[in-house]
Design an enzyme around this catalytic site. Structure first.
Site, short mmCIF file in Angstrom:
data_model
loop_
_atom_site.label_atom_id
_atom_site.label_comp_id
_atom_site.label_asym_id
_atom_site.label_seq_id
_atom_site.Cartn_x
_atom_site.Cartn_y
_atom_site.Cartn_z
N MET A 68 0.81 -1.23 0.00
CA MET A 68 0.00 0.00 0.00
C MET A 68 0.83 1.28 0.00
SD MET A 68 -3.30 -0.72 -0.04
CE MET A 68 -4.29 0.40 0.95
N HIS B 202 -0.82 4.02 -3.22
CA HIS B 202 -2.14 4.11 -2.60
C HIS B 202 -2.13 5.02 -1.37
CE1 HIS B 202 -5.77 3.00 -0.37
NE2 HIS B 202 -6.25 2.54 -1.51
N ASP B 203 -1.19 4.75 -0.46
CA ASP B 203 -1.13 5.53 0.78
C ASP B 203 0.01 6.56 0.75
OD1 ASP B 203 -3.18 3.96 1.65
OD2 ASP B 203 -2.00 2.79 3.09
N THR B 204 0.62 6.73 -0.43
CA THR B 204 1.77 7.63 -0.55
C THR B 204 1.56 8.57 -1.73
OG1 THR B 204 2.91 5.92 -1.83
CG2 THR B 204 3.38 6.00 0.56
#
Ligand SMILES: *[C@@H]1O[C@H](CO)[C@@H](O)[C@H](O)[C@H]1NC(C)=O
Ligand SMILES: *[C@@H]1O[C@H](CO)[C@@H](O)[C@H](O)[C@H]1NC(C)=O
Ligand SMILES: *[C@@H]1O[C@H](CO)[C@@H](O)[C@H](O)[C@H]1NC(C)=O
Ligand SMILES: *[C@@H]1O[C@H](CO)[C@@H](O)[C@H](O)[C@H]1NC(C)=O
Ligand SMILES: *[C@@H]1O[C@H](CO)[C@@H](O)[C@H](O)[C@H]1NC(C)=O
Ligand SMILES: *[C@@H]1O[C@H](CO)[C@@H](O)[C@H](O)[C@H]1NC(C)=O
Ligand SMILES: *[C@@H]1O[C@H](CO)[C@@H](O)[C@H](O)[C@H]1NC(C)=O
Ligand SMILES: *[C@@H]1O[C@H](CO)[C@@H](O)[C@H](O)[C@H]1NC(C)=O
Ligand SMILES: *[C@@H]1O[C@H](CO)[C@@H](O)[C@H](O)[C@H]1NC(C)=O
Ligand SMILES: *[C@@H]1O[C@H](CO)[C@@H](O)[C@H](O)[C@H]1NC(C)=O
Ligand SMILES: *[C@@H]1O[C@H](CO)[C@@H](O)[C@H](O)[C@H]1NC(C)=O
Ligand SMILES: *[C@@H]1O[C@H](CO)[C@@H](O)[C@H](O)[C@H]1NC(C)=O
Length: 349
Positions: A177, A182-184
């Site tokens: 992720m 996605h989370d970065t």
């Protein structure tokens, strides 16, 4: 007598291997990054520095929103109405690309970063691995079959496989992720790509008549066409370095291209929808597949209802009969003409 059987067995084995030789590549290695609009990816400094090493597909589309149905579609030729990232089990009577590869004796694996162990069926793990990004485990025809399930492996297995000279014919790589953006950010993901995947191109156990596909599951924004940045790398496209292919492709092209390369037949789902499943041009040229000239490409930003969310919708479970060589040339031509006419008609009304 014994000698004779051994010889004929060897001949049969040789014939089988011959019959399934890839027309344009022997290995395909697919990497899915996350949630990025085309322009954002195209202007990332690292991604744009990589384009001269490959073929830029600047007209490639995700097939819906959000993540999970895009992954499911890339492995099975449909998303069966899935319109969220929930926990789904697709019935074991539904075939995937794995059935087609199996039939021809081609090897496959999915490399999943931070998967706790091979065949892990859980929903998530430490918020880094997500089942929604692992299409193979979502299909019970894989998850409930131990032999197949063993090919759903932690990404650390890739180094082991390369050291053993064992790169599968078909690989699907899901970064965690953080690494998939996605989370970065796209800068974080492209740096990861540059440090992790790009160096593999110098490894002869990896880059051996290999096609690498770097793509994104979907755009970040929903009200726009679902166009995602996609780059083809690897020695299979060495002659085409620093070129752009603007043919209209979608995630279903990942299936139709693999099917065309190894003459696998098809799943009889959207992998046979001529509007959505053009075969990557360099492969189509070798296999004789005639791509459709799509005049009015759909946005592909909405979900078409289907079996997984409405069980009264028909479910296409089995592979269709493989098309004959003649069909694979003639059928799309006729259908393409029809699609163009239909498009023209739609434009008139
Ligand atoms: C499948 O992969 C093996 C191992 O790298 C390779 O020897 C073989 O040629 C590939 N088969 C086809 C049909 O591409
Ligand atoms: C496939 O399995 C699903 C779920 O068990 C079932 O509803 C469907 O009728 C089956 N389809 C066929 C063609 O067997
Ligand atoms: C992942 O699992 C953990 C532990 O079960 C849970 O606390 C967390 O909310 C889950 N994360 C997501 C995104 O589902
Ligand atoms: C399980 O997977 C193996 C290997 O792919 C395949 O040969 C076999 O037919 C599968 N079994 C079932 C019940 O689908
Ligand atoms: C990308 O990788 C190349 C080769 O390993 C390296 O020279 C370059 O500095 C890297 N770029 C970035 C921004 O990390
Ligand atoms: C490359 O592929 C060929 C044919 O499949 C195989 O004989 C050869 O050993 C492979 N090379 C490496 C370095 O794995
Ligand atoms: C898809 O795009 C159209 C056109 O911008 C928009 O009207 C529609 O709401 C979008 N669909 C979704 C699910 O965002
Ligand atoms: C790639 O092609 C562009 C023009 O399309 C050219 O300006 C550039 O120099 C080329 N780069 C390399 C590394 O060949
Ligand atoms: C199922 O596949 C067959 C064979 O390709 C096709 O003719 C049919 O339209 C498909 N049905 C559905 C419901 O998608
Ligand atoms: C093929 O794709 C187009 C565009 O999404 C869609 O309108 C059409 O219904 C699809 N055809 C079939 C048979 O599913
Ligand atoms: C595709 O169709 C359009 C509109 O009919 C036409 O202008 C164009 O020349 C066609 N392109 C190809 C490559 O056939
Ligand atoms: C993508 O393909 C469609 C259909 O062929 C075409 O109308 C459109 O202009 C193309 N877009 C790009 C960016 O090449």
């Amino acid at each position: 007598m014994l000698f004779k059987s051994i010889v004929s067995l060897a001949l049969v084995a040789a014939a089988a291997a011959q019959a399934t030789k890839g027309k344009a590549f022997d290995h395909v290695f697919i990497v899915f990054l996350e949630n990025t609009n085309y322009q954002i990816a195209a202007t990332d400094p690292i991604l744009s520095s990589l384009t001269p090493q490959g073929v830029l597909l600047d007209n490639y589309s995700g097939v819906t929103h959000p993540s999970e149905p895009n992954y499911v579609a890339a492995a099975g030729g449909d998303y069966f109405g899935i319109s969220d990232d929930s926990l789904y089990y697709i019935p074991s009577n539904v075939t995937t690309i794995v059935d087609l590869l199996d039939k021809k004796g081609l090897t496959w694996k999915t490399y999943q970063e931070d998967l706790p162990h091979a065949c892990f069926t859980g929903f998530n793990s430490t918020n880094l691995y997500m089942r929604k990004h692992n299409p193979f485990i979502i299909y019970d025809s894989i998850a409930q079959n131990q032999t197949r399930c063993n090919n759903v492996v932690p990404a650390t297995q890739l180094a082991t496989d390369l050291a053993a000279g064992d790169l599968p014919n078909y690989s699907f790589y899901t970064p965690n992720m953080l690494n998939d953006a996605h989370d970065t950010t796209i800068a974080y993901a492209s740096k990861w790509l540059n440090n992790t995947i790009i160096p593999l191109l110098s490894n002869p156990a990896f880059n051996n008549n290999t096609l690498v596909v770097i793509t994104f599951d979907e755009t970040e924004d929903y009200p726009i066409a679902n166009r995602v940045w996609t780059l083809l790398l690897g020695d299979a496209v060495a002659a085409l370095k620093n070129t752009t292919d603007s043919t209209y492709y979608t995630h279903y092209s990942l299936l139709s291209t693999v099917e065309s390369n190894w003459d696998l037949g098809n799943l009889g789902r959207q992998d046979t929808n001529v509007t959505l499943s053009n075969v990557f041009d360099f492969v189509a040229k070798v296999t004789g597949y005639e791509n459709a000239n799509v005049t009015n490409p759909p946005f592909l930003n909405d979900t078409i209802p289907g079996f997984m969310t409405n069980h009264s919708t028909p479910l296409n479970t089995t592979s269709s009969t493989p098309k004959s060589a003649a069909d694979s040339i003639a059928v799309p031509k006729v259908m393409a003409a029809f699609a163009v006419l239909a498009g023209a008609f739609a434009a008139m009304i």
